[in-house]
Design an enzyme around this catalytic site. Structure first.
Site, PDB file in Angstrom:
ATOM      1  N   LYS A  30     -90.859  41.519-119.102  1.00 14.40           N
ATOM      2  CA  LYS A  30     -92.207  41.891-118.669  1.00 14.40           C
ATOM      3  C   LYS A  30     -92.143  43.101-117.747  1.00 14.40           C
ATOM      4  O   LYS A  30     -91.482  43.081-116.710  1.00 14.40           O
ATOM      5  CB  LYS A  30     -92.869  40.721-117.928  1.00 14.40           C
ATOM      6  CG  LYS A  30     -94.332  41.009-117.598  1.00 14.40           C
ATOM      7  CD  LYS A  30     -95.005  39.814-116.954  1.00 14.40           C
ATOM      8  CE  LYS A  30     -94.774  39.755-115.470  1.00 14.40           C
ATOM      9  NZ  LYS A  30     -95.407  40.845-114.722  1.00 14.40           N
ATOM     10  N   ASP A  59     -97.414  44.522-118.857  1.00 11.42           N
ATOM     11  CA  ASP A  59     -98.386  43.732-118.080  1.00 11.42           C
ATOM     12  C   ASP A  59     -99.187  44.658-117.164  1.00 11.42           C
ATOM     13  O   ASP A  59     -98.941  44.730-115.961  1.00 11.42           O
ATOM     14  CB  ASP A  59     -97.580  42.689-117.267  1.00 11.42           C
ATOM     15  CG  ASP A  59     -98.430  41.845-116.353  1.00 11.42           C
ATOM     16  OD1 ASP A  59     -99.638  41.693-116.608  1.00 11.42           O
ATOM     17  OD2 ASP A  59     -97.867  41.313-115.362  1.00 11.42           O
ATOM     18  N   LYS A  61    -102.686  44.670-117.212  1.00  8.64           N
ATOM     19  CA  LYS A  61    -103.959  43.978-116.899  1.00  8.64           C
ATOM     20  C   LYS A  61    -105.149  44.940-116.878  1.00  8.64           C
ATOM     21  O   LYS A  61    -105.771  45.166-115.830  1.00  8.64           O
ATOM     22  CB  LYS A  61    -103.867  43.267-115.552  1.00  8.64           C
ATOM     23  CG  LYS A  61    -102.750  42.241-115.434  1.00  8.64           C
ATOM     24  CD  LYS A  61    -102.819  41.500-114.113  1.00  8.64           C
ATOM     25  CE  LYS A  61    -101.722  40.500-113.924  1.00  8.64           C
ATOM     26  NZ  LYS A  61    -100.387  41.066-113.703  1.00  8.64           N
ATOM     27  N   ASP A  64    -111.838  47.630-117.171  1.00  9.98           N
ATOM     28  CA  ASP A  64    -112.672  48.830-117.037  1.00  9.98           C
ATOM     29  C   ASP A  64    -113.849  48.684-117.988  1.00  9.98           C
ATOM     30  O   ASP A  64    -114.049  47.599-118.561  1.00  9.98           O
ATOM     31  CB  ASP A  64    -111.814  50.078-117.369  1.00  9.98           C
ATOM     32  CG  ASP A  64    -112.270  51.292-116.560  1.00  9.98           C
ATOM     33  OD1 ASP A  64    -113.475  51.597-116.581  1.00  9.98           O
ATOM     34  OD2 ASP A  64    -111.409  51.932-115.923  1.00  9.98           O
ATOM     35  N   THR A 120    -102.303  33.321-111.027  1.00  9.20           N
ATOM     36  CA  THR A 120    -101.682  32.088-110.527  1.00  9.20           C
ATOM     37  C   THR A 120    -101.487  32.106-109.009  1.00  9.20           C
ATOM     38  O   THR A 120    -101.081  31.111-108.421  1.00  9.20           O
ATOM     39  CB  THR A 120    -100.319  31.849-111.229  1.00  9.20           C
ATOM     40  OG1 THR A 120     -99.667  33.111-111.384  1.00  9.20           O
ATOM     41  CG2 THR A 120    -100.495  31.223-112.578  1.00  9.20           C
ATOM     42  N   ARG A 210     -88.922  36.262-109.612  1.00 13.63           N
ATOM     43  CA  ARG A 210     -88.044  36.119-108.441  1.00 13.63           C
ATOM     44  C   ARG A 210     -86.944  35.073-108.557  1.00 13.63           C
ATOM     45  O   ARG A 210     -85.814  35.341-108.125  1.00 13.63           O
ATOM     46  CB  ARG A 210     -88.909  35.903-107.176  1.00 13.63           C
ATOM     47  CG  ARG A 210     -89.564  37.202-106.729  1.00 13.63           C
ATOM     48  CD  ARG A 210     -90.709  36.979-105.776  1.00 13.63           C
ATOM     49  NE  ARG A 210     -91.866  36.428-106.467  1.00 13.63           N
ATOM     50  CZ  ARG A 210     -93.056  36.236-105.902  1.00 13.63           C
ATOM     51  NH1 ARG A 210     -93.237  36.540-104.632  1.00 13.63           N
ATOM     52  NH2 ARG A 210     -94.049  35.747-106.601  1.00 13.63           N
TER      53      ARG A 210
HETATM   54  O1  C5P Z   1     -91.656  36.375-109.221  1.00 17.61           O
HETATM   55  P1  C5P Z   1     -92.583  35.529-110.048  1.00 17.61           P
HETATM   56  O2  C5P Z   1     -91.851  34.569-110.975  1.00 17.61           O
HETATM   57  O3  C5P Z   1     -93.667  34.857-109.223  1.00 17.61           O
HETATM   58  O4  C5P Z   1     -93.290  36.587-111.019  1.00 17.61           O
HETATM   59  C1  C5P Z   1     -94.437  36.325-111.757  1.00 17.61           C
HETATM   60  C2  C5P Z   1     -94.836  37.569-112.473  1.00 17.61           C
HETATM   61  O5  C5P Z   1     -95.996  37.289-113.264  1.00 17.61           O
HETATM   62  C3  C5P Z   1     -95.219  38.748-111.579  1.00 17.61           C
HETATM   63  O6  C5P Z   1     -94.775  39.916-112.239  1.00 17.61           O
HETATM   64  C4  C5P Z   1     -96.737  38.717-111.522  1.00 17.61           C
HETATM   65  O7  C5P Z   1     -97.294  40.017-111.403  1.00 17.61           O
HETATM   66  C5  C5P Z   1     -97.075  38.149-112.900  1.00 17.61           C
HETATM   67  N1  C5P Z   1     -98.353  37.440-113.026  1.00 17.61           N
HETATM   68  C6  C5P Z   1     -98.702  36.351-112.260  1.00 17.61           C
HETATM   69  N2  C5P Z   1     -99.903  35.709-112.453  1.00 17.61           N
HETATM   70  C7  C5P Z   1    -100.726  36.123-113.417  1.00 17.61           C
HETATM   71  C8  C5P Z   1    -100.394  37.239-114.201  1.00 17.61           C
HETATM   72  C9  C5P Z   1     -99.180  37.873-113.993  1.00 17.61           C
HETATM   73  O8  C5P Z   1     -97.913  35.944-111.410  1.00 17.61           O
HETATM   74  N3  C5P Z   1    -101.858  35.458-113.657  1.00 17.61           N
END
Ligand code: C5P
Length: 229
Positions: A30, A59, A61, A64, A120, A210
């Protein structure tokens, strides 16, 4: 269920290093806003050079007016990515404009198009202040309008996946960030779940950032997750 690794490290070089380290695995990668702003289209090309089987989820998002979103989607389509996303709150008309433009230009080769329902990182009270609705009700509503607009699926939390499939279709993709090998580690995510929870909720893609790239042994963590898929 497939694993999608978020390339959210601080530089392009570090993200390429991570992609190199994981290159033996069957993965989606991603590429988010920061990584794309840093590395642009060349970064996407370099990832495919490391492993031509890597699938890329861009990603960005999009949010607009419909014409601007369709124009942006058309440019994304030219980059050869395998999946990209828009915000469901941009509305059904805007989402349909995106789907129609990309289908017209790419036909069968069109990437998967998902919409973001509720981030999330929202908890109930933070979400309510903006949308004046409980998360689950609004997420179902967003999923139905995305389905009607012709999208392939949604980004949501594990907790919403089953309900979304009930209101749309089994084949409507759910992709869930906020996955944590241990629930105790949540970072800034509010609605977290384990790989096992995701499996039980018939999630199609889990996104993990992470817990993999901040670990001392990213390959081992990714392999352990893949075994649980
Ligand atoms: O580090 P972590 O596992 O929390 O990463 C989650 C990834 O998913 C990040 O890149 C974040 O921008 C993305 N994301 C998210 N929630 C969403 C859409 C994308 O956490 N609804």
């Amino acid at each position: 269920m497939k694993l999608c690794v978020a390339l959210d490290r601080e530089t392009t070089e570090k993200n390429l290093q991570l992609a190199q380290e994981l290159s033996g695995l069957d993965l989606w990668l991603k590429v988010g806003l920061r990584s794309f702003l840093q590395g642009g289209q060349k970064f996407l090309y370099d990832l495919k050079q490391i492993n031509s089987h890597y699938k890329i989820f861009l990603d960005l998002k999009l949010y607009d007016i419909p014409n601007t979103m369709a124009d942006a989607a058309s440019e994304i389509g030219k980059m050869g990515v395998d999946m990209f996303n828009v915000h469901a709150s941009s509305g059904e008309y805007a989402m349909r404009s995106v789907v129609e433009r990309v289908e017209k230009e790419l036909g069968e080769k069109k990437p998967l198009i998902l919409s973001v329902t509720a981030l999330t990182s929202f908890d109930e009270s933070g979400f309510h202040k903006i949308y004046n609705s409980p998360i689950d009700a609004k997420v179902d509503e967003f999923a139905i309008s995305s389905f009607n607009a012709g999208l392939d699926g949604v980004v949501c939390s594990v907790h919403e996946s089953l309900s979304i499939k009930k209101y749309t279709a089994d084949s409507f993709i759910t992709l869930t960030p906020g996955i944590r090998p241990q629930k105790s580690q949540s970072d800034d995510q509010q609605r977290v779940a384990t790989v096992h929870d995701a499996h039980n909720s018939r999630v199609d893609f889990i996104v993990v950032g992470r817990p993999i790239y901040q670990s001392k042994k990213p390959l081992e963590v990714a392999q352990t997750i893949i075994k649980q898929l």
